[in-house]
Design a protein around this motif. Structure first.
Motif, PDB file in Angstrom:
ATOM      1  N   PRO A  19      60.117  60.582  37.881  1.00  0.00           N
ATOM      2  CA  PRO A  19      61.000  62.039  38.194  1.00  0.00           C
ATOM      3  C   PRO A  19      61.308  62.139  36.003  1.00  0.00           C
ATOM      4  O   PRO A  19      60.788  63.403  35.515  1.00  0.00           O
ATOM      5  CB  PRO A  19      61.815  62.850  38.621  1.00  0.00           C
ATOM      6  N   LEU A  20      61.427  60.810  35.304  1.00  0.00           N
ATOM      7  CA  LEU A  20      62.344  61.141  34.157  1.00  0.00           C
ATOM      8  C   LEU A  20      61.002  61.278  33.902  1.00  0.00           C
ATOM      9  O   LEU A  20      61.007  61.698  31.808  1.00  0.00           O
ATOM     10  CB  LEU A  20      63.370  60.409  33.962  1.00  0.00           C
ATOM     11  N   ALA A  21      59.715  60.682  33.850  1.00  0.00           N
ATOM     12  CA  ALA A  21      58.114  60.598  33.144  1.00  0.00           C
ATOM     13  C   ALA A  21      58.113  61.484  33.000  1.00  0.00           C
ATOM     14  O   ALA A  21      57.321  62.205  32.085  1.00  0.00           O
ATOM     15  CB  ALA A  21      57.624  59.223  33.535  1.00  0.00           C
ATOM     16  N   GLU A  22      58.114  61.918  34.263  1.00  0.00           N
ATOM     17  CA  GLU A  22      56.954  64.018  34.747  1.00  0.00           C
ATOM     18  C   GLU A  22      57.984  64.586  33.980  1.00  0.00           C
ATOM     19  O   GLU A  22      57.133  65.928  33.076  1.00  0.00           O
ATOM     20  CB  GLU A  22      57.180  64.144  35.801  1.00  0.00           C
ATOM     21  N   LYS A  23      58.859  64.326  33.494  1.00  0.00           N
ATOM     22  CA  LYS A  23      60.445  65.584  33.222  1.00  0.00           C
ATOM     23  C   LYS A  23      59.142  65.014  31.020  1.00  0.00           C
ATOM     24  O   LYS A  23      59.116  66.951  30.148  1.00  0.00           O
ATOM     25  CB  LYS A  23      61.731  65.506  32.808  1.00  0.00           C
ATOM     26  N   THR A  24      59.073  64.354  30.855  1.00  0.00           N
ATOM     27  CA  THR A  24      58.253  64.710  29.049  1.00  0.00           C
ATOM     28  C   THR A  24      57.153  64.581  28.810  1.00  0.00           C
ATOM     29  O   THR A  24      56.799  65.076  27.480  1.00  0.00           O
ATOM     30  CB  THR A  24      58.532  62.863  29.136  1.00  0.00           C
ATOM     31  N   LEU A  25      56.292  64.976  30.168  1.00  0.00           N
ATOM     32  CA  LEU A  25      54.953  65.727  29.949  1.00  0.00           C
ATOM     33  C   LEU A  25      55.027  67.178  29.716  1.00  0.00           C
ATOM     34  O   LEU A  25      54.775  67.533  28.799  1.00  0.00           O
ATOM     35  CB  LEU A  25      53.954  65.454  31.529  1.00  0.00           C
ATOM     36  N   SER A  27      58.409  68.158  28.219  1.00  0.00           N
ATOM     37  CA  SER A  27      59.318  68.244  27.261  1.00  0.00           C
ATOM     38  C   SER A  27      58.245  67.961  25.959  1.00  0.00           C
ATOM     39  O   SER A  27      59.190  68.751  24.471  1.00  0.00           O
ATOM     40  CB  SER A  27      60.481  67.308  27.173  1.00  0.00           C
ATOM     41  N   GLY A  28      57.470  67.594  25.784  1.00  0.00           N
ATOM     42  CA  GLY A  28      56.638  66.499  24.518  1.00  0.00           C
ATOM     43  C   GLY A  28      57.056  65.326  24.486  1.00  0.00           C
ATOM     44  O   GLY A  28      56.636  65.452  22.961  1.00  0.00           O
ATOM     45  N   ASP A  29      58.631  64.926  24.721  1.00  0.00           N
ATOM     46  CA  ASP A  29      59.284  63.663  23.354  1.00  0.00           C
ATOM     47  C   ASP A  29      58.037  62.746  24.606  1.00  0.00           C
ATOM     48  O   ASP A  29      58.210  61.193  25.290  1.00  0.00           O
ATOM     49  CB  ASP A  29      60.317  63.641  25.152  1.00  0.00           C
ATOM     50  N   TYR A  30      56.770  62.028  23.342  1.00  0.00           N
ATOM     51  CA  TYR A  30      56.099  61.170  24.052  1.00  0.00           C
ATOM     52  C   TYR A  30      56.763  59.930  23.882  1.00  0.00           C
ATOM     53  O   TYR A  30      56.513  59.514  24.269  1.00  0.00           O
ATOM     54  CB  TYR A  30      54.949  61.716  22.918  1.00  0.00           C
ATOM     55  N   LYS A  31      58.132  59.887  22.535  1.00  0.00           N
ATOM     56  CA  LYS A  31      58.127  58.923  22.457  1.00  0.00           C
ATOM     57  C   LYS A  31      59.170  57.747  24.115  1.00  0.00           C
ATOM     58  O   LYS A  31      59.399  56.617  24.986  1.00  0.00           O
ATOM     59  CB  LYS A  31      59.558  58.373  21.248  1.00  0.00           C
ATOM     60  N   ALA A  32      59.729  58.594  24.818  1.00  0.00           N
ATOM     61  CA  ALA A  32      60.394  58.657  25.857  1.00  0.00           C
ATOM     62  C   ALA A  32      59.517  58.420  26.976  1.00  0.00           C
ATOM     63  O   ALA A  32      59.383  57.555  28.363  1.00  0.00           O
ATOM     64  CB  ALA A  32      61.541  59.236  26.297  1.00  0.00           C
ATOM     65  N   GLY A  33      58.673  58.933  27.515  1.00  0.00           N
ATOM     66  CA  GLY A  33      57.313  58.677  27.794  1.00  0.00           C
ATOM     67  C   GLY A  33      56.582  57.674  27.326  1.00  0.00           C
ATOM     68  O   GLY A  33      56.193  56.857  28.446  1.00  0.00           O
ATOM     69  N   ASN A  34      56.477  57.275  26.590  1.00  0.00           N
ATOM     70  CA  ASN A  34      55.267  55.543  26.140  1.00  0.00           C
ATOM     71  C   ASN A  34      56.588  54.653  27.221  1.00  0.00           C
ATOM     72  O   ASN A  34      56.096  53.929  27.228  1.00  0.00           O
ATOM     73  CB  ASN A  34      55.785  55.649  24.900  1.00  0.00           C
TER      74      ASN A  34
END
Length: 126
Positions: A19-25, A27-34
């Motif tokens: 769910p945290l990874a999904e939220k980055t999609l 929010s656009g927070d690509y660093k956290a997503g990576n």
């Protein structure tokens, strides 16, 4: 001797970070997503060569997750590993046709497309 894989711990970790990874999609927070993607890949590498553990893990992600994102992850792993292929394909088709989440619909669509083309991979092995 082969190291015993803790299936429950891996599933719990996916359910925690998914769910945290999904939220980055969104929010656009690509660093956290990576960072989350790297953690999920590390988990995948723990079980990719143990089909018994993989069956338990992907089944749990596909069938017992509240997160559409995690269902897609589980279905993708399933298709790449060649396990529960019909179930995974059906789950992705259902998401593609019925999800209210445009990003998940697109992800499901392209996952199926790559799988049908024989080009679906989780990562490129060196």
């Amino acid at each position: 001797m082969k190291k015993q894989i803790d299936v429950k711990a891996i599933v719990d970790e996916y359910k925690k970070i998914g769910p945290l990874a999904e939220k980055t999609l969104w929010s656009g927070d690509y660093k956290a997503g990576n960072r989350y993607a790297a953690r999920m890949l590390k988990l995948y590498k723990l079980f990719e060569n143990d089909l018994s553990a993989a069956r338990s893990i992907v089944s749990e992600l596909m069938n017992n997750s509240d997160s559409t994102y995690l269902k897609i992850i589980g279905a993708t792993y399933s298709l790449v590993l060649g396990i529960f292929v019909d179930d995974a394909s059906n789950i992705l088709q259902e998401i593609e046709q019925n999800s209210d989440n445009a990003l998940c619909k697109l992800n499901a669509e392209y996952t199926l497309k790559e799988w049908r083309n024989g080009t679906l991979v989780v990562y490129h092995k060196k």
